[in-house]
Design a protein around this motif. Structure first.
Motif, PDB file in Angstrom:
ATOM      1  N   ARG A 172      22.990  35.332  -8.112  1.00 45.59           N
ATOM      2  CA  ARG A 172      22.938  36.611  -8.825  1.00 45.59           C
ATOM      3  C   ARG A 172      23.630  37.713  -8.031  1.00 45.59           C
ATOM      4  O   ARG A 172      23.582  37.731  -6.808  1.00 45.59           O
ATOM      5  CB  ARG A 172      21.484  37.026  -9.077  1.00 45.59           C
ATOM      6  CG  ARG A 172      20.755  36.091 -10.008  1.00 45.59           C
ATOM      7  CD  ARG A 172      19.300  36.468 -10.134  1.00 45.59           C
ATOM      8  NE  ARG A 172      18.640  36.245  -8.847  1.00 45.59           N
ATOM      9  CZ  ARG A 172      17.489  36.795  -8.499  1.00 45.59           C
ATOM     10  NH1 ARG A 172      16.851  37.608  -9.317  1.00 45.59           N
ATOM     11  NH2 ARG A 172      16.951  36.529  -7.322  1.00 45.59           N
TER      12      ARG A 172
ATOM     13  N   ASN B 119      16.839  41.623  -9.638  1.00 40.74           N
ATOM     14  CA  ASN B 119      16.648  41.551 -11.084  1.00 40.74           C
ATOM     15  C   ASN B 119      15.949  40.231 -11.424  1.00 40.74           C
ATOM     16  O   ASN B 119      16.482  39.157 -11.150  1.00 40.74           O
ATOM     17  CB  ASN B 119      17.997  41.628 -11.796  1.00 40.74           C
ATOM     18  CG  ASN B 119      17.863  41.710 -13.296  1.00 40.74           C
ATOM     19  OD1 ASN B 119      16.821  41.419 -13.868  1.00 40.74           O
ATOM     20  ND2 ASN B 119      18.946  42.099 -13.940  1.00 40.74           N
ATOM     21  N   PRO B 120      14.767  40.289 -12.034  1.00 39.26           N
ATOM     22  CA  PRO B 120      14.041  39.058 -12.332  1.00 39.26           C
ATOM     23  C   PRO B 120      14.557  38.304 -13.556  1.00 39.26           C
ATOM     24  O   PRO B 120      14.160  37.171 -13.790  1.00 39.26           O
ATOM     25  CB  PRO B 120      12.611  39.542 -12.570  1.00 39.26           C
ATOM     26  CG  PRO B 120      12.783  40.921 -13.103  1.00 39.26           C
ATOM     27  CD  PRO B 120      13.990  41.481 -12.378  1.00 39.26           C
ATOM     28  N   HIS B 121      15.461  38.898 -14.334  1.00 40.32           N
ATOM     29  CA  HIS B 121      15.985  38.260 -15.543  1.00 40.32           C
ATOM     30  C   HIS B 121      17.232  37.444 -15.190  1.00 40.32           C
ATOM     31  O   HIS B 121      18.184  37.976 -14.617  1.00 40.32           O
ATOM     32  CB  HIS B 121      16.306  39.314 -16.600  1.00 40.32           C
ATOM     33  CG  HIS B 121      15.100  40.134 -16.940  1.00 40.32           C
ATOM     34  ND1 HIS B 121      14.095  39.675 -17.759  1.00 40.32           N
ATOM     35  CD2 HIS B 121      14.714  41.364 -16.539  1.00 40.32           C
ATOM     36  CE1 HIS B 121      13.155  40.580 -17.859  1.00 40.32           C
ATOM     37  NE2 HIS B 121      13.504  41.628 -17.125  1.00 40.32           N
TER      38      HIS B 121
ATOM     39  N   GLN C 246      21.726  37.073 -15.857  1.00 43.84           N
ATOM     40  CA  GLN C 246      21.435  36.841 -17.252  1.00 43.84           C
ATOM     41  C   GLN C 246      22.663  37.161 -18.100  1.00 43.84           C
ATOM     42  O   GLN C 246      23.337  38.167 -17.880  1.00 43.84           O
ATOM     43  CB  GLN C 246      20.257  37.671 -17.712  1.00 43.84           C
ATOM     44  CG  GLN C 246      19.820  37.325 -19.117  1.00 43.84           C
ATOM     45  CD  GLN C 246      18.534  38.031 -19.500  1.00 43.84           C
ATOM     46  OE1 GLN C 246      18.053  38.909 -18.808  1.00 43.84           O
ATOM     47  NE2 GLN C 246      17.968  37.625 -20.618  1.00 43.84           N
TER      48      GLN C 246
ATOM     49  N   THR D 168      15.853  33.842 -19.215  1.00 44.98           N
ATOM     50  CA  THR D 168      14.520  33.590 -18.674  1.00 44.98           C
ATOM     51  C   THR D 168      14.276  34.511 -17.489  1.00 44.98           C
ATOM     52  O   THR D 168      15.026  35.458 -17.268  1.00 44.98           O
ATOM     53  CB  THR D 168      14.348  32.095 -18.329  1.00 44.98           C
ATOM     54  OG1 THR D 168      12.973  31.834 -18.037  1.00 44.98           O
ATOM     55  CG2 THR D 168      15.244  31.658 -17.193  1.00 44.98           C
ATOM     56  N   THR D 169      13.250  34.233 -16.736  1.00 39.75           N
ATOM     57  CA  THR D 169      12.964  34.998 -15.535  1.00 39.75           C
ATOM     58  C   THR D 169      12.902  34.056 -14.341  1.00 39.75           C
ATOM     59  O   THR D 169      12.772  32.838 -14.508  1.00 39.75           O
ATOM     60  CB  THR D 169      11.611  35.735 -15.642  1.00 39.75           C
ATOM     61  OG1 THR D 169      10.562  34.759 -15.734  1.00 39.75           O
ATOM     62  CG2 THR D 169      11.579  36.676 -16.842  1.00 39.75           C
ATOM     63  N   VAL D 170      12.980  34.622 -13.163  1.00 44.22           N
ATOM     64  CA  VAL D 170      12.863  33.816 -11.950  1.00 44.22           C
ATOM     65  C   VAL D 170      11.537  33.055 -11.985  1.00 44.22           C
ATOM     66  O   VAL D 170      11.479  31.858 -11.702  1.00 44.22           O
ATOM     67  CB  VAL D 170      12.969  34.694 -10.685  1.00 44.22           C
ATOM     68  CG1 VAL D 170      12.674  33.877  -9.444  1.00 44.22           C
ATOM     69  CG2 VAL D 170      14.326  35.348 -10.599  1.00 44.22           C
ATOM     70  N   ARG D 171      10.477  33.758 -12.344  1.00 44.55           N
ATOM     71  CA  ARG D 171       9.146  33.135 -12.383  1.00 44.55           C
ATOM     72  C   ARG D 171       9.126  31.937 -13.331  1.00 44.55           C
ATOM     73  O   ARG D 171       8.640  30.853 -12.972  1.00 44.55           O
ATOM     74  CB  ARG D 171       8.106  34.156 -12.818  1.00 44.55           C
ATOM     75  CG  ARG D 171       6.715  33.589 -12.910  1.00 44.55           C
ATOM     76  CD  ARG D 171       5.703  34.664 -13.371  1.00 44.55           C
ATOM     77  NE  ARG D 171       4.358  34.167 -13.328  1.00 44.55           N
ATOM     78  CZ  ARG D 171       3.788  33.447 -14.294  1.00 44.55           C
ATOM     79  NH1 ARG D 171       4.466  33.149 -15.373  1.00 44.55           N
ATOM     80  NH2 ARG D 171       2.546  33.025 -14.168  1.00 44.55           N
ATOM     81  N   GLU D 172       9.635  32.114 -14.540  1.00 44.73           N
ATOM     82  CA  GLU D 172       9.629  31.026 -15.513  1.00 44.73           C
ATOM     83  C   GLU D 172      10.508  29.857 -15.068  1.00 44.73           C
ATOM     84  O   GLU D 172      10.184  28.693 -15.316  1.00 44.73           O
ATOM     85  CB  GLU D 172      10.044  31.528 -16.897  1.00 44.73           C
ATOM     86  CG  GLU D 172       9.002  32.403 -17.553  1.00 44.73           C
ATOM     87  CD  GLU D 172       7.662  31.708 -17.745  1.00 44.73           C
ATOM     88  OE1 GLU D 172       7.631  30.522 -18.143  1.00 44.73           O
ATOM     89  OE2 GLU D 172       6.627  32.361 -17.489  1.00 44.73           O
TER      90      GLU D 172
END
Length: 87
Positions: free
Chosen positions: A9, A14-16, A81, A57-61
């Motif tokens: 990234r 950015n989590p997305h 993203q 998605t997100t990093v978490r997912e």
């Protein structure tokens, strides 16, 4: 299970993300020396795959998917993203 994360990234806060997944045993083919991951464990799991992706998605997912979906270590490649790195 999550074996490794490779972050491509431009804004790493950015989590997305768009995420691409490969078995972590593929990482061993890119380096020399003692392998980190077990080819037999991966190949004999019955869940082997070459590449998978999850866009928007997100990093978490992405991490949760890697942890839950595969019984062997998987590498999550993270991208900005909207970049659709796997096409």
């Amino acid at each position: 299970m999550l074996g490794n994360i490779v972050d491509h990234r431009t804004d790493r806060l950015n989590p997305h993300v768009d995420a691409v997944f490969e078995p972590s045993v593929h990482d061993d083919q890119r380096r020399r020396g003692e392998p980190f991951f077990d080819w037999d464990e991966t190949a004999n799991s019955g869940a082997y795959f070459a590449v998978a992706w999850q866009y928007g998605t997100t990093v978490r997912e992405a991490v949760l998917r890697a942890e839950r979906e595969w019984p062997f270590p998987g590498t999550a490649y993270l991208y900005d993203q909207g970049s659709a790195p796997a096409g």
